[in-house]
Each structure stands twice: as structure tokens, then as C-alpha cells.
Design an enzyme around this catalytic site. Structure first.
Site, PDB file in Angstrom:
ATOM      1  N   HIS A 183       0.840  -1.205   0.000  1.00  0.00           N
ATOM      2  CA  HIS A 183       0.000   0.000   0.000  1.00  0.00           C
ATOM      3  C   HIS A 183       0.870   1.248   0.000  1.00  0.00           C
ATOM      4  O   HIS A 183       0.619   2.194  -0.750  1.00  0.00           O
ATOM      5  CB  HIS A 183      -0.921  -0.031   1.230  1.00  0.00           C
ATOM      6  N   HIS A 204      -4.941   6.250  -5.549  1.00  0.00           N
ATOM      7  CA  HIS A 204      -6.039   6.950  -4.883  1.00  0.00           C
ATOM      8  C   HIS A 204      -6.450   8.160  -5.713  1.00  0.00           C
ATOM      9  O   HIS A 204      -5.748   8.530  -6.643  1.00  0.00           O
ATOM     10  CB  HIS A 204      -5.622   7.411  -3.491  1.00  0.00           C
ATOM     11  N   HIS A 213      -7.666  -1.761  -4.953  1.00  0.00           N
ATOM     12  CA  HIS A 213      -7.861  -2.260  -3.586  1.00  0.00           C
ATOM     13  C   HIS A 213      -8.542  -3.631  -3.581  1.00  0.00           C
ATOM     14  O   HIS A 213      -8.264  -4.461  -2.727  1.00  0.00           O
ATOM     15  CB  HIS A 213      -8.632  -1.243  -2.746  1.00  0.00           C
ATOM     16  N   HIS A 335     -14.756   6.580   3.129  1.00  0.00           N
ATOM     17  CA  HIS A 335     -13.472   5.865   3.223  1.00  0.00           C
ATOM     18  C   HIS A 335     -12.380   6.694   3.894  1.00  0.00           C
ATOM     19  O   HIS A 335     -11.729   6.250   4.835  1.00  0.00           O
ATOM     20  CB  HIS A 335     -13.037   5.409   1.819  1.00  0.00           C
ATOM     21  N   HIS A 339     -10.475   6.311   7.792  1.00  0.00           N
ATOM     22  CA  HIS A 339      -9.021   6.244   8.021  1.00  0.00           C
ATOM     23  C   HIS A 339      -8.624   7.229   9.124  1.00  0.00           C
ATOM     24  O   HIS A 339      -7.918   6.890  10.074  1.00  0.00           O
ATOM     25  CB  HIS A 339      -8.257   6.614   6.748  1.00  0.00           C
ATOM     26  N   PHE A 356      -1.521   6.815   4.744  1.00  0.00           N
ATOM     27  CA  PHE A 356      -1.517   5.693   3.801  1.00  0.00           C
ATOM     28  C   PHE A 356      -0.296   4.791   3.955  1.00  0.00           C
ATOM     29  O   PHE A 356      -0.382   3.589   3.793  1.00  0.00           O
ATOM     30  CB  PHE A 356      -1.600   6.197   2.363  1.00  0.00           C
ATOM     31  N   HIS A 369     -11.433  -1.990   4.077  1.00  0.00           N
ATOM     32  CA  HIS A 369     -11.475  -2.029   2.618  1.00  0.00           C
ATOM     33  C   HIS A 369     -12.372  -3.124   2.070  1.00  0.00           C
ATOM     34  O   HIS A 369     -12.865  -3.012   0.947  1.00  0.00           O
ATOM     35  CB  HIS A 369     -10.067  -2.086   2.033  1.00  0.00           C
TER      36      HIS A 369
HETATM   37 CU1  C2O Z   1      -5.474   2.773  -0.201  1.00  0.00          CU
HETATM   38 CU2  C2O Z   1      -7.999   3.137   2.385  1.00  0.00          CU
HETATM   39  O1  C2O Z   1      -6.601   3.451   1.201  1.00  0.00           O
END
Ligand code: C2O
Length: 587
Positions: A183, A204, A213, A335, A339, A356, A369
Site C-alpha cells: 500500500h 487513490h 484495492h 473511506h 481512516h 496511507f 477495505h
Molecule cells: Cu489505499 Cu484506504 O486506502
């Protein structure tokens, strides 16, 4: 600012450096008592100008020329035979090509938000296998995390799998450490784009978000299956779109379990309810209201605004394109918010989930995810279609599989999860009926900048709440057929800020003059949210919000213009390039 959530953040956000401000325009803040009590600085601050002309480096033509230059350069170099030459003179932009897969040999250090770098490069190998869809085996069913909490057999397997991944040497591509680095490299500038050494590969803020993802989780899950020798094992999904799942799932909070991660926000442990619109600060909204707002947000992101491929998946991103052209609905909200809500604000970069580069170190990441991925499945089950452009379908990524082989896989292989051997448990989807209600205030906000003045007042720094008038393409009522073909979209363009910083602002249309709408109201059009990732790198992107349904709800379908209000919530004040409303094709 090194930390995304510094203790002094309110000062940073709400007392911006005013030296840039040149305009005399001012508006009366319309924050409610609720807001005032959290952010007293809003009340006492003298009303300075809110709009300040910034350097105009948001020239779309310049961008296009830059891209053309790079493409010509690529053609000139003949790199990889990506481009043909026939017809170039008629339409150079028809020669877009998919973003090429990373070249592991060129992998370099990735940037952390605090300005340091980290080596996230995977083990190097020169043998690459092309991905083949797996033979149909047992279907793996991903269950809701709250539903596996009382299943000791399942939990034992899951914990064992993570234990084994944690125990693998750090240079084993199947180790949890390496999985997190996958990632990190794809998201923090580890890979230059082949043929465009000045560009990075970024998955992203663009249409690669869902497929990349999905494939990342696919290999992660296959590694778990292999390690515990159980081909039926599947990840649990964090069911944050339903009240039963709007908490950190209890399976992740047992400090003695391999599923635990110490770097999470201590204030957000169960029974703290998740805020799908979280922007760096907690407020005192009661749980009942919060649940209603969360469900309405899901309805907005998945239904009212999921009316075109660009809005649902994110903006096109091809070879030679600058990264971050614009995120899709769910990537943007909730999303990103989840995070930020989960990461530990006392860590320099909000680790683990709040940045990230480190997010994949927390096992909860993969359940977060899985639910994002489930939204793609729900969208399609409800009749949503996939993008058909070759630049999307033929984009390739590299992942190590469960046998430590490096595999090249295309977006087109990710479209049908059943072909990848998994599906999601059927659980109730409570937001399907959570349509927002319109306030239709009689005392509407007035625009501080008229639509005629927009281009002279912007780009400008967003340091205070601002309302602007944005003209619509037409005031003629559109037929259902027209709406099916084209979505009316509010575009906030040229949003520019430091990649290392957290940023959030909310957007309202035709809202009340004195009091900002709740998130369950039709006037709330959406937010812009950024998860810190790269240091020393400016990000310039766009926010596109579908407003066809909003206009209907607000009875504004036959108006010439709307009043758009931006409310900064977190961050140092992004530059806003401009505003427009346009019609875009739904496919
Ligand atoms: Cu690649 Cu939730 O981010």
C-alpha cells in the site's frame, strides 16, 4: 505541520495567516451554537476578507499542454510501444494509454507526511507471471465483523492467519509488514510511472481506487488461506454502513489478539460511534442523530450521487496524467474519514490508519477495505455498471501471490468478485431508505461572490466560510431521459494543498443564512476530505458532486444559479481554483 492532528489544530485551521487576504468581501459566519461551543475562535475572530486571490497556476490548458508534451516525449522515446502515431494530428488525446504497471527495479523511497522517507519497496524479482482467474473452488464468504465476534472457530483461524503473517520474515512478500508496504509504495510515490519519470503511480483520488484495492485484498486473503491451509477462509468486513457496525469491531480491540493494533485513536474505542463525516474533531452530536446522518451519507454517496461512472469510481487516470484527478464518492466519504477517525492522533502522522504509508499495518485496514469493496458489489447488484474504457480495463498492477510469485493483473480481472472466488454475506442495508430531507429555508444565504465575479476572485484560499453563486448550464427543467443520460455536477476545481496535510471542507447548496444544515439534509452536498500521504508534494485535485437529485429535492431545478457554501473544517486553508456546474455523461 507534521502531524495531521496536532493538539493545536483549531488555531492552525481557524486563525489562518491573513496576509494573503486582499479582498474586502465578508460574510457573516453562520455557525450554529453547536459549532460555536467547539470552536470559540470562530466567534471572536474579526471578520477579515474571506476571498483572496492566489497565484493563478490552475490553468487547465497548461495542464493539457504539459500532458501532451509528456505524451509526445513518450512517443518520441518509443517507450514500450504504448502509443501509435496514426491520427495523432487529429486528436492527440485519443492516444491515452493505461497507466503502466510499476517497474520494481525503479522503486524508490516513499514519502511520509512528516517529510521523512521510508523504504517500502518489495523484494525484487524479474519473473512476472500473468494472472489467471482461479479455478472455481469453494466460494469464500466475507462475513460482517460484528457477526464473527461470537464464532470462536472462525476467529481462531483469522487470528492464526494474522499471527503467521506477522511471524514471517520482513522480506517475505506475504508478511504483514510487506503487505503494508504494498500500500505504501503504490500510495506514497514509491513507483515512478514508466515513461514519465516525473510522475508517480498513484491509486487513490482516481478511477483505479476500487479495482486496485479489490485486487490487493484478493491476494492478501489468498495468502491467509494458504498460511492456514483453508481455501474457504475469508476476511470479515467492517460493516460501517449499518448501525450494528458503526464502531471499531470488537474482534480488533482485544489487546491480546494478533488482530490488535496499538496505534488507534484512544477516544474512538467502542462504544464510541463512528462518524462517517469525521473531519479531525469530535463533536457532541447524539448517537441517534449521528446514526441518521451516517445512513443519509451512505444514501447520498451510493444512490443520489452515484449517478455516473466518474462520480462513483473517480476521475479517469491514464499514462502521462498527473496523479489525483479526483476521487469517487465512497473513496472520498466515508473511506477517507474512517481512516482519519481510526488512526492515533498522538502519532506523528496519525499512524497507523491515519496515513496511507502505515495504514496496512493495522489488520482493521483490510476489513475497512472489504466494506469499501462491498460497496462496489452493492452498486452493481443494484444495476450500476462498470467503466468500459480500455484505459481503465487494461491498467495493470503487480502483486505477490500466496506462492510468492509476482503476478501481473489487469483491472478487467477484478470486475466480478465471484470469479475471484468470494462474495459478501447478505446483511441488511438500512441506508437504502435514508433519503435526505430538504429544509428549503426561507432565509437563504446570500452569495458573497456573484457568478460573474467568480473568475476574478478565484483561485483563492479557503480560510473562512464562503458562499458563492454558481450559474447552471440551463434553467430549463430536464426530462427523466435527459437526467439518465447526463448528470448535473458541481465542480470545485483546482483544490490545492500540501499532500502531507489533513484537509476537510463541507459543501452546502442553497442553505440557510444562519445555521448550517445537518448531514441528513438535502442541502448538504458533500465534503472534501484528504488523508495525509506525501510530504513536500502539492496536491491539486477536483471535487465533483452530483447535484441532479439535490436540485430536485430543493425545488431548484428551474433556477439560473445556486448558492454554494464552503465551510472549512480542518486544515490550513486550501486554494480553491474555481467553481462551475456542468453536465457530464453518466457513462
Ligand atoms: Cu489505499 Cu484506504 O486506502
Amino acid at each position: 505541520m507534521a502531524s495531521p492532528l496536532p493538539p493545536s489544530c483549531t488555531a492552525t485551521i481557524f486563525c489562518p495567516n491573513t496576509s494573503l487576504m486582499t479582498s474586502n468581501t465578508s460574510v457573516t459566519p453562520f455557525f450554529t451554537k453547536k459549532f460555536k461551543s467547539q470552536k470559540p475562535s470562530l466567534v471572536i475572530r474579526p471578520k477579515q476578507g474571506i476571498v483572496c486571490k492566489a497565484t493563478n497556476n490552475n490553468d487547465q490548458n497548461k495542464d493539457a499542454v504539459g500532458k501532451l508534451d509528456r505524451r509526445n516525449m513518450l512517443i518520441g522515446l518509443g517507450a514500450g510501444g504504448l502509443y501509435g502515431t496514426a491520427g495523432l494530428e487529429t486528436n492527440p488525446f485519443a492516444f491515452a494509454a493505461p497507466v503502466p504497471p510499476p517497474d520494481l527495479a525503479t522503486c524508490g523511497p516513499a514519502d511520509k507526511p512528516d517529510g521523512t522517507t521510508i523504504d517500502c519497496c518489495p523484494p525484487k524479482t524479474t519473473t512476472i507471471i500473468d494472472f489467471k482467474l482461479p479455478d472455481p473452488g469453494p466460494m469464500r464468504t466475507r462475513l460482517a465483523a460484528q457477526n464473527v465476534a461470537k464464532d470462536p472457530v472462525y476467529l481462531a483461524k483469522y487470528k492464526k492467519a494474522i499471527e503467521l503473517m506477522r511471524a514471517l520474515p520482513d522480506d517475505d512478500p506475504r508478511s504483514l509488514a510487506q503487505q503494508a508496504m504494498v500500500h505504501c509504495s503504490y500510495c506514497d510515490g514509491g513507483y515512478p510511472m514508466a515513461g514519465f519519470s516525473d510522475l508517480e503511480i498513484q491509486v487513490h483520488f482516481c478511477w483505479l481506487f476500487y479495482p486496485w484495492h479489490r485486487l490487493y485484498l484478493y491476494f492478501y486473503e489468498k495468502i491467509m488461506c494458504k498460511l492456514i491451509d483453508d481455501p474457504t477462509f475469508a476476511l470479515p468486513f467492517w460493516n460501517w454502513d449499518a448501525p450494528a457496525g458503526m464502531y471499531i469491531p470488537s474482534i480488533f480491540t482485544d489487546t491480546t489478539s494478533s488482530l490488535y493494533d496499538q496505534y488507534r485513536n484512544a477516544a474512538h474505542q467502542p462504544p464510541k460511534l463512528l462518524d462517517l463525516n469525521y473531519g479531525g474533531t469530535d463533536d457532541d452530536t447524539d448517537d441517534k442523530t449521528r446514526i441518521r446522518e451516517n445512513l443519509t451519507t451512505m444514501y447520498q454517496q451510493m444512490i443520489s450521487k452515484a449517478t455516473s461512472h466518474r462520480l462513483f469510481f473517480g476521475e479517469p487516470y491514464s499514462a502521462g496524467d498527473e496523479p489525483n484527478p479526483g476521487a469517487g464518492n465512497i473513496e472520498s466519504i466515508p473511506h477517507n474519514n474512517i481512516h482519519l477517525w481510526t488512526g492515533d492522533p498522538t502519532q506523528t502522522n496519525g499512524e497507523d490508519m491515519g496515513a496511507f504509508y502505515s495504514a496496512g499495518r493495522d489488520p482493521i485496514f483490510y476489513s475497512h477495505h472489504a466494506n469499501v469493496d462491498r460497496m462496489w458489489s452493492i452498486y452493481k447488484a443494484r444495476g450500476g455498471t462498470d467503466i468500459t474504457k480500455k484505459d481503465w480495463l487494461d491498467t495493470e498492477f503487480l502483486f505477490y501471490d500466496e506462492n510468492k510469485n509476482l503476478v501481473r493483473v489487469k483491472v478487467r480481472d477484478s470486475l466480478d468478485e465471484s470469479k475471484l472466488g468470494y462474495k459478501y454475506q447478505d446483511v441488511e442495508i438500512p441506508w437504502l431508505n435514508s433519503k435526505p430531507t430538504a429544509r428549503k429555508s426561507k432565509n437563504k444565504r446570500k452569495a458573497a461572490v456573484s457568478s460573474a465575479d467568480l473568475t476574478s476572485k478565484f483561485p483563492a484560499t479557503l480560510s473562512e466560510t464562503i458562499s458563492v453563486e454558481v450559474a447552471r448550464p440551463s434553467a430549463a427543467k430536464r426530462t427523466t431521459a435527459e437526467k439518465t443520460k447526463e448528470e448535473e455536477v458541481l465542480v470545485i476545481s483546482g483544490i490545492e494543498f500540501a499532500g502531507s496535510e489533513m484537509l476537510k471542507f463541507d459543501v452546502y447548496v442553497n442553505d440557510d443564512a444562519d445555521e448550517v444544515s445537518g448531514k441528513d439534509k438535502a442541502e448538504f452536498a458533500g465534503s472534501f476530505v484528504h488523508v495525509p500521504h506525501r510530504a513536500n508534494k502539492k496536491i491539486k485535485t477536483n471535487l465533483r458532486l452530483g447535484i441532479t437529485n439535490l436540485l430536485t429535492d430543493l425545488g431548484a431545478e428551474e433556477d439560473n444559479s445556486v448558492v454554494v457554501t464552503l465551510v472549512p473544517k480542518f486544515g490550513k486553508g486550501a486554494i480553491i481554483g474555481g467553481f462551475k456546474i456542468e453536465l457530464i455523461s453518466t457513462t
